[in-house]
Design a protein around this motif. Structure first.
Motif, short mmCIF file in Angstrom:
data_model
loop_
_atom_site.label_atom_id
_atom_site.label_comp_id
_atom_site.label_asym_id
_atom_site.label_seq_id
_atom_site.Cartn_x
_atom_site.Cartn_y
_atom_site.Cartn_z
N ILE A 178 -111.77 67.50 34.16
CA ILE A 178 -112.48 66.76 33.31
C ILE A 178 -114.11 67.02 34.14
O ILE A 178 -114.27 66.50 35.22
N VAL A 179 -115.00 67.81 33.30
CA VAL A 179 -116.38 67.92 33.83
C VAL A 179 -116.99 66.70 34.31
O VAL A 179 -116.90 65.84 33.30
N ASP A 180 -117.60 66.49 35.25
CA ASP A 180 -118.54 65.21 35.64
C ASP A 180 -119.79 65.21 34.90
O ASP A 180 -120.46 66.48 34.87
N ALA B 142 -119.11 69.98 38.87
CA ALA B 142 -118.23 69.36 39.81
C ALA B 142 -117.32 68.77 38.53
O ALA B 142 -117.40 68.46 37.36
N LEU B 143 -116.26 68.21 39.08
CA LEU B 143 -115.00 67.77 38.24
C LEU B 143 -114.90 66.06 38.46
O LEU B 143 -115.02 65.73 39.59
N LEU B 144 -114.71 65.37 37.46
CA LEU B 144 -114.64 63.89 37.51
C LEU B 144 -113.25 63.52 37.80
O LEU B 144 -113.03 62.56 38.41
N SER B 145 -112.19 64.21 37.13
CA SER B 145 -110.71 63.68 37.07
C SER B 145 -110.06 64.97 36.51
O SER B 145 -110.69 65.92 36.22
#
Lengths: 191, 242
Positions: free
Chosen positions: B143-145, B151-154
């Motif tokens: 999941i995109v930040d 960066a990835l959020l989760s």
């Protein structure tokens, strides 16, 4: 996570949790000596926090929140409330100064069809260090209520292990913005 | 790793991964499916039915059965989400593109299923996966930040079978689906569901309707949500909690 991100998360969490918060003081009174916020004519809580580099405000009916950062002052009010801005602001350099007292505090419950959710925060060193959402299910609905999306901190969400990612979901990219997207990097790496 | 099949469609990019790669015949069927839907529903191609309806050259009751079926579906979702999702723009123009992309992905799923049960399709950030990766590991959807698109959020790990992960974000505001009674709390909402239309519509609905819509949608559908507020707060379903 960087200090700035931690501060932002802490402030942000203060925002959502100020709905009906009682942070250890009577309504409308100050929480710490360095800042003063007054509300008149309403019931509710008042929370003031400061941080360097970021400013977050959010309001809901019955509450007033003021945050200041780096010499700027932002005040927002909800319908039916008035508040005056803090007279003094203290900002520290690298870390935030929060007017929250250390300890564990419970916010007001929110309810849905399966029961209620009680959110508790833990404050240490003036920062929120933990968010605990406890679901109090109506009879037989504990499974449903525990499957709800609950407020949390960024640090408490499941982080991504970038080496394992197959594909990426995000807001729609255009054909142009795709070129600089993570998905594009993945597609090229696999080609 | 298997080379993904990547093509442009509907103003975005579609990436498809399948066990032994995507056969040429399947590639043609996939691109044709997206093209056909865009050809009918586009608001920009002058001869598209979508554009003609938007210009009021054609009134909906006189539109094709195919158009009216999607129109009805979109308005059913409007009712089901109590208006948080709506294909009606504030200026009165009917914009079905939000739901059409999801329908294209759903059609692609059937096309890919004919070749095998293990595949992954990502159309502009909306994802549908099936089965497992070629080495037997589950598909993992990052999941995109919203604060840093590099960066990835989760992440979401599929549990076998089909899983959809759709994300609506502020970058989309004003593009596809217009919102009524907008609540600006959330800047990005990700919904994981069993089917892509549900995930896509509800991600849009929750983005538009805020925490109230989040509660209503969880009441009514079996979904998992990661909702990012613009000030950094997060609402996370168990699958997204550490």
């Amino acid at each position: 996570m960087s200090t700035r991100a931690q501060v932002a998360s802490a402030l942000a969490s203060i925002g959502v949790l100020t709905l009906g918060w009682q942070v250890g003081t009577a309504n409308g009174q100050t929480v710490a000596a360095t800042t003063t916020t007054t509300t008149s004519g309403t019931s509710g809580t008042s929370t003031t926090s400061t941080a360097s580099g970021t400013s977050t405000t959010s309001t809901a009916s019955g509450t007033s929140t003021t945050s200041t950062a780096s010499g700027t002052s932002t005040t927002s009010t909800a319908s039916g409330t008035t508040s005056t801005a803090a007279k003094t602001t203290t900002t520290t350099t690298a870390t935030s100064t929060s007017s929250l007292k250390d300890g564990t505090f419970a916010g007001a419950s929110s309810s849905n069809r399966y029961g209620s959710v009680q959110v508790t925060i833990t404050v240490a060193g003036g920062k929120i260090t933990a968010v605990n959402a406890t679901a109090n299910a109506n009879d037989g609905h504990s499974a449903q209520i525990n499957s709800r999306a609950l407020p949390t901190l960024k640090s408490a969400t499941l982080s991504a292990q970038s080496g394992n990612i197959s594909t990426v979901s995000g807001a729609t990219y255009t054909s142009v913005s795709y070129q600089t997207s993570l998905q594009s990097a993945l597609d090229q790496a696999k080609a | 790793m298997t080379e993904p099949f990547v093509f442009e469609a509907m103003g975005t990019v579609v990436s498809v991964t399948a066990a032994d790669g995507v056969r040429p015949e399947t590639r043609t069927r996939l691109t044709d499916a997206f093209e056909a839907l865009e050809d009918r529903f586009s608001l920009w191609r002058p001869d598209a039915e979508g554009a003609r309806v938007a210009r009021r050259e054609v009134l909906v009751p006189h539109a094709s059965p195919e158009f009216r079926a999607v129109f009805d579906q979109a308005f059913d979702w409007r009712e089901a989400t109590e208006g948080s999702f709506t294909p009606m723009r504030p200026d009165g123009v009917i914009d079905l593109s939000g739901i059409v992309k999801a329908l294209a992905i759903a059609e692609a799923a059937d096309i890919l299923d004919a070749d095998g049960p293990d595949w992954c399709i990502n159309a502009g950030g909306d994802v549908l996966v099936s089965g497992v990766q070629v080495d037997g590991r589950p598909w993992v959807v990052g999941i995109v930040d919203p604060d840093d698109r590099t960066a990835l959020l989760s992440q979401f790990t599929s549990r076998g079978g089909r899983h959809a992960v759709a994300t609506s974000g502020v970058a989309e505001r004003g593009e596809h689906v217009w919102r009524t009674g907008a609540d600006a709390t959330f800047g990005q909402v990700t919904v994981a569901a069993d089917d892509i239309v549900t995930a896509d519509v509800l991600a849009t609905a929750i983005l538009a309707g805020g925490p109230d819509a989040l509660e209503r949608c969880q009441d009514r559908w079996s979904i998992e949500v990661l909702a990012c507020a613009v000030d950094g707060r997060l609402w996370a379903s168990p699958v997204f909690r550490a």
